[in-house]
Design an enzyme around this catalytic site. Structure first.
Site, PDB file in Angstrom:
ATOM      1  N   GLY A   3     -10.612  32.475 -28.662  1.00  0.00           N
ATOM      2  CA  GLY A   3      -9.961  32.399 -29.955  1.00  0.00           C
ATOM      3  C   GLY A   3      -8.484  32.165 -29.733  1.00  0.00           C
ATOM      4  N   ASP A   9      -0.505  36.017 -26.561  1.00  0.00           N
ATOM      5  CA  ASP A   9      -1.600  36.815 -26.004  1.00  0.00           C
ATOM      6  C   ASP A   9      -2.847  35.969 -25.759  1.00  0.00           C
ATOM      7  OD1 ASP A   9      -0.067  39.145 -26.037  1.00  0.00           O
ATOM      8  OD2 ASP A   9      -0.661  39.627 -28.088  1.00  0.00           O
ATOM      9  N   SER A  10      -3.274  35.212 -26.762  1.00  0.00           N
ATOM     10  CA  SER A  10      -4.477  34.392 -26.572  1.00  0.00           C
ATOM     11  C   SER A  10      -4.215  33.261 -25.591  1.00  0.00           C
ATOM     12  CB  SER A  10      -4.974  33.848 -27.911  1.00  0.00           C
ATOM     13  OG  SER A  10      -3.997  33.035 -28.538  1.00  0.00           O
ATOM     14  N   CYS A  94     -11.166  42.122 -40.807  1.00  0.00           N
ATOM     15  CA  CYS A  94     -11.087  40.767 -40.259  1.00  0.00           C
ATOM     16  C   CYS A  94     -11.777  40.685 -38.901  1.00  0.00           C
ATOM     17  CB  CYS A  94      -9.627  40.336 -40.134  1.00  0.00           C
ATOM     18  SG  CYS A  94      -9.421  38.652 -39.514  1.00  0.00           S
ATOM     19  N   CYS A 190      -2.501  37.527 -42.057  1.00  0.00           N
ATOM     20  CA  CYS A 190      -1.893  36.239 -42.402  1.00  0.00           C
ATOM     21  C   CYS A 190      -1.372  36.221 -43.824  1.00  0.00           C
ATOM     22  CB  CYS A 190      -2.901  35.117 -42.196  1.00  0.00           C
ATOM     23  SG  CYS A 190      -2.255  33.474 -42.591  1.00  0.00           S
TER      24      CYS A 190
END
Length: 352
Positions: A3, A9-10, A94, A190
Site C-alpha cells: 500500500g 513509511d510506505s 479505515c 484524509c
C-alpha cells in the site's frame, strides 16, 4: 503488493521488501475525493509522490479509487456516531474496512496473496496463527489502530518497519534518494487534513444548542451541540468566571442526550474511570481467557495500564487497577499482554 501512500513509511517498506528479494508492486488507494468543495484533501499530491517513489525504486504502481466505499463504510459511520453523542475513531474503521478489507479483496483478485504496509507494528506467523506485537519504536507503534482488523486479514500482511525507528526510516529514505524523506506525516484521516475539526463537523452536522450545567444542574452557559464536545475537553466551553464558582478550569464530564445537556465539572477526580464496557471485541489470540490479567490502552499513545477483563458473549468488561482519565464511549480499548496485542473493542459505556 505494498500500500503505497506517497509517504516516507510506505516508501521505505517497499524498498526493504525489494532488497529482501521480494517481487514488489505498489497500490495507491484514493479514499477521499478532492472535489468535496475544500482544499484539504491531498490525494493528487500524494499520488504524484507515490509515482515518483515507484519510479525511483523501480516497481510498478497501480491505483484504485475507494472513495465511495470509504464514505459508506467509514465516514457515514463517523457522522452517525457523532450525532449519537459518541467520539468515534475513523482510523480504526479505515484499517478494518479499507486498508485490510477492500485492499486485501482487490489484490486477491489479482492473484497476490501477500500485502505489506508502512504501519509500525510487528507480526509473527501467517493466517490463523498470526500474532500482532508492538513495534520497536513505541512512540510510533500503530497496533492500537490495527487491533480491530480480523486476524486472518492481518495474517496476510508483512510489516517491514517492525524493527525500525522513524528516525532510521527517514535516514534510509534520504540515503536512497527518496524525495519524501522529510515529508510531513499525515494526520491519518484524509477528510480532516489540516482543517480545524469543528469546521469539518459544521459541514455535515447541524448545531443543536442546549444548556451547559454542573453536576448539581446549575446552568452555566450554552453549548452549540453535543456532537462538538468530548469527554475531558477543556477548551471552547466559554464558561469561565461564573459567579459562585472557584477560579479553575471546567471540563466536560457527561453528555445527556435526552435533555441535550452538557455536564461539566471543575473536579478532575470526576473524570476518572475504573471500569468500562466494550462491544464487538476482535480477538487476535487463540484463547482470550488465558490473558484476563493484562494491560489496556483507551487512547492512542497512552501507556498500557494494568487491568483485568471478563468476557460476556462478544463483549468485554474491563476494570483497571488505577483509574483512567476521561474514558470515552465510541473510542476503542485495546488489550495487551506485554508487547502482544490481544485484540480491541469499541467502548460503549464507562463506570467510575
Amino acid at each position: 503488493m505494498v500500500g503505497l501512500s506517497g509517504g516516507v513509511d510506505s516508501a521505505v517498506a517497499a524498498l526493504l521488501l525489494q532488497r529482501a528479494g521480494h517481487q514488489v508492486c505498489g497500490l495507491f488507494m484514493k479514499n477521499w475525493d478532492e472535489d468535496d468543495g475544500t482544499d484539504y484533501c491531498t490525494a493528487a499530491e500524494d499520488y504524484a509522490d507515490a509515482q515518483k517513489i515507484a519510479e525511483r525504486i523501480g516497481i510498478e504502481l497501480d491505483s484504485i479509487n475507494f472513495a465511495a466505499e470509504y464514505w459508506e463504510r467509514v465516514f457515514a459511520e463517523f457522522l452517525r456516531d457523532y450525532e449519537a453523542g459518541y467520539t468515534p475513531n475513523p482510523d480504526v474503521l479505515c484499517n478494518r474496512e479499507i486498508k485490510f478489507g477492500l485492499f486485501v479483496d482487490y489484490v486477491e483478485q489479482l492473484g497476490v496473496r501477500t500485502i505489506a504496509t508502512g504501519h509500525y507494528a510487528r507480526g509473527e506467523g501467517r493466517d490463523e496463527t498470526f500474532e500482532l506485537f508492538r513495534a520497536a519504536d513505541l512512540a510510533k507503534d500503530q497496533t492500537y489502530f490495527l487491533s480491530c482488523v480480523p486476524r486472518l486479514r492481518l495474517g496476510q500482511c508483512l510489516f517491514p518497519l517492525a524493527n525500525h525507528t522513524k528516525t532510521q526510516v527517514r535516514q534510509m529514505a534520504k540515503c536512497n534518494g527518496l524525495h519524501v524523506s522529510e515529508k510531513k506525516d499525515s494526520t491519518g484521516i484524509c477528510f480532516i487534513g489540516e482543517r480545524r475539526f469543528n469546521e469539518l463537523l459544521e459541514r455535515y452536522i447541524r448545531h443543536k444548542p442546549g444548556e451547559i450545567v454542573d453536576a448539581k444542574g446549575r446552568i452555566l452557559g450554552e453549548h452549540i451541540g453535543l456532537a462538538y464536545y468530548t469527554f475531558g475537553q477543556r477548551k471552547g466551553l466559554a464558561i469561565g468566571g461564573k459567579q459562585d464558582a472557584r477560579e479553575a478550569p471546567w471540563y466536560v464530564m457527561e453528555k445527556l442526550e435526552d435533555s441535550n445537556r452538557l455536564v461539566v465539572t471543575q473536579n478532575q477526580n470526576e473524570l476518572m474511570n475504573y471500569e468500562l464496557e466494550a462491544i464487538d471485541v476482535n480477538w487476535l489470540v487463540d484463547d482470550p481467557s488465558q490473558h484476563v490479567n493484562c494491560q489496556a490502552m483507551v487512547r492512542y499513545r497512552q501507556p498500557p495500564a494494568p487491568c483485568e477483563y471478563s468476557i460476556e458473549r462478544n463483549n468485554i468488561r474491563v476494570r483497571f487497577d488505577s483509574p483512567q482519565r476521561a474514558v470515552t464511549p465510541g473510542q476503542f480499548v485495546v488489550l495487551y499482554q506485554d508487547d502482544k496485542c490481544l485484540g480491541g473493542a469499541r467502548i460503549s459505556r464507562v463506570m467510575n
